[in-house]
Enzyme design. Structure first.
Site, PDB file in Angstrom:
ATOM      1  N   ASP A  64       0.819  -1.220   0.000  1.00 49.54           N
ATOM      2  CA  ASP A  64       0.000   0.000   0.000  1.00 49.54           C
ATOM      3  C   ASP A  64       0.850   1.265   0.000  1.00 49.54           C
ATOM      4  OD1 ASP A  64       1.003  -0.373   2.564  1.00 49.54           O
ATOM      5  OD2 ASP A  64      -0.933  -0.621   3.521  1.00 49.54           O
ATOM      6  N   ASN A 130      -7.461  -2.439  14.565  1.00 51.40           N
ATOM      7  CA  ASN A 130      -8.857  -2.812  14.270  1.00 51.40           C
ATOM      8  C   ASN A 130      -8.935  -4.027  13.357  1.00 51.40           C
ATOM      9  OD1 ASN A 130      -8.019  -1.744  11.854  1.00 51.40           O
ATOM     10  ND2 ASN A 130      -9.612  -0.180  11.698  1.00 51.40           N
ATOM     11  N   HIS A 132      -7.214  -4.425  10.497  1.00 50.95           N
ATOM     12  CA  HIS A 132      -7.011  -4.211   9.061  1.00 50.95           C
ATOM     13  C   HIS A 132      -5.694  -4.837   8.598  1.00 50.95           C
ATOM     14  CE1 HIS A 132      -5.010  -0.128  10.005  1.00 50.95           C
ATOM     15  NE2 HIS A 132      -4.099  -0.776   9.325  1.00 50.95           N
ATOM     16  N   GLU A 137      -9.694  -1.660   5.413  1.00 57.87           N
ATOM     17  CA  GLU A 137     -10.401  -1.353   6.659  1.00 57.87           C
ATOM     18  C   GLU A 137     -11.612  -2.273   6.828  1.00 57.87           C
ATOM     19  OE1 GLU A 137      -9.108   0.483   8.797  1.00 57.87           O
ATOM     20  OE2 GLU A 137      -8.394   2.412   8.043  1.00 57.87           O
TER      21      GLU A 137
HETATM   22  C1  GLP Z   1      -0.566   0.636   8.592  1.00 55.02           C
HETATM   23  C2  GLP Z   1      -0.136  -0.207   7.387  1.00 55.02           C
HETATM   24  C3  GLP Z   1      -0.339  -1.676   7.663  1.00 55.02           C
HETATM   25  C4  GLP Z   1       0.303  -2.047   8.989  1.00 55.02           C
HETATM   26  C5  GLP Z   1      -0.322  -1.245  10.112  1.00 55.02           C
HETATM   27  C6  GLP Z   1       0.237  -1.583  11.479  1.00 55.02           C
HETATM   28  O1  GLP Z   1      -1.926   0.778   8.655  1.00 55.02           O
HETATM   29  N1  GLP Z   1      -0.867   0.143   6.204  1.00 55.02           N
HETATM   30  O2  GLP Z   1       0.214  -2.448   6.597  1.00 55.02           O
HETATM   31  O3  GLP Z   1       0.136  -3.428   9.221  1.00 55.02           O
HETATM   32  O4  GLP Z   1      -0.089   0.131   9.830  1.00 55.02           O
HETATM   33  O5  GLP Z   1       1.430  -0.896  11.693  1.00 55.02           O
HETATM   34  P1  GLP Z   1       2.468  -1.243  12.825  1.00 55.02           P
HETATM   35  O6  GLP Z   1       3.204  -2.450  12.347  1.00 55.02           O
HETATM   36  O7  GLP Z   1       3.360  -0.032  12.909  1.00 55.02           O
HETATM   37  O8  GLP Z   1       1.698  -1.477  14.060  1.00 55.02           O
END
Ligand code: GLP
EC number: 3.5.99.6
Length: 236
Positions: A64, A130, A132, A137
């Site tokens: 993404d 949440n 995702h 989402e």
């Molecule tokens: C963002 C990214 C996700 C990732 C999430 C959690 O939303 N788009 O791909 O999994 O953050 O991030 P973290 O690993 O910093 O908790």
């Protein structure tokens, strides 16, 4: 329950586990790696960077990117990947959705073609609080391909820690869909900390529902979930 769950002592051990699993996949012929941003895969990227492994014959495809950020913007996922992995370990080709292109249809078609050309062998994933995955989402259909999303206030707040203020966090992103993610042959999901515990339990033991995007992974035959004790603390 088909998901394989590894509960490790800490992030360091988890990252080493993920590195070794990835290594095994590569030795067994994996050529296309699906990569993720966020803090969860950072230890893995460090292990990859410090290793003597050559990734220059492999392809990487990221999940993404924020809409509206140029690759040179330090908050962009392009910049993140360049800084944490690609500068030290270049791949033959690395793909990330072009967040600076505001023509969503063009970005989406292009990315779906890339995914069709280079089917992902091993997908690295984090998870949002949440539930995702990527930027899919709650409510996203399980057969979704690449699409543009409006980020939820919860995700914007969670990601505000990487920006000066939550007002600076982009409100939209391009993301591979859940359907695209499920196409990967092997999925390695990393999650750390108490704040992920609820989502992890719902992902593993909960109902398969679009309300928890990661619950779609229960449908996949080859998922490895690597956790620290905190993220595993609510596993039933
Ligand atoms: C963002 C990214 C996700 C990732 C999430 C959690 O939303 N788009 O791909 O999994 O953050 O991030 P973290 O690993 O910093 O908790």
């Amino acid at each position: 329950m088909r998901m394989k769950i590894l509960v490790t002592q800490n992030k360091e051990a988890a990252s080493q586990n993920a590195f070794e699993l990835l290594q095994t996949d590569i030795i067994n012929g994996a050529q296309v790696l699906g990569l993720a941003t966020g803090s969860s895969p950072l230890g893995l990227y460090q292990k990859m960077t410090n290793s003597s492994v050559d990734y220059s014959n492999l392809i990487s495809i990221n999940l993404d990117e924020y809409v509206g950020l140029k690759p040179t913007n330090p908050q962009s996922y392009h910049y993140f990947m360049e800084h944490h992995l690609f500068a030290q370990k270049p791949f033959a080709k690395s793909f990330i959705p072009d967040g600076s292109n505001l023509n969503a249809a063009e970005v989406i078609n292009h990315y779906n073609k890339i995914l069709a050309t280079y089917p992902i062998d091993t997908q690295i994933l984090g998870i949002g609080n949440n539930g995702h995955i990527g930027f899919n989402e709650p409510g996203t259909p399980f057969d979704s391909q690449t699409h543009k999303v409006k980020l939820t206030p919860a995700t914007i707040n969670a990601n505000a820690r990487f920006f000066t203020s939550s007002k600076d966090v982009p409100t939209e992103a391009y993301t591979m869909g859940i359907g695209s993610i499920l196409q990967a042959k092997h999925i390695i999901l990393l999650a750390f900390g108490e704040q992920k515990a609820d989502a992890i339990n719902k992902m593993v033991n909960g109902k398969i529902t679009t309300a928890i995007p990661a619950s779609a992974l229960q449908k996949h035959p080859n998922v490895t979930v690597i956790l620290d004790k905190q993220a595993a603390s609510k596993l039933a």
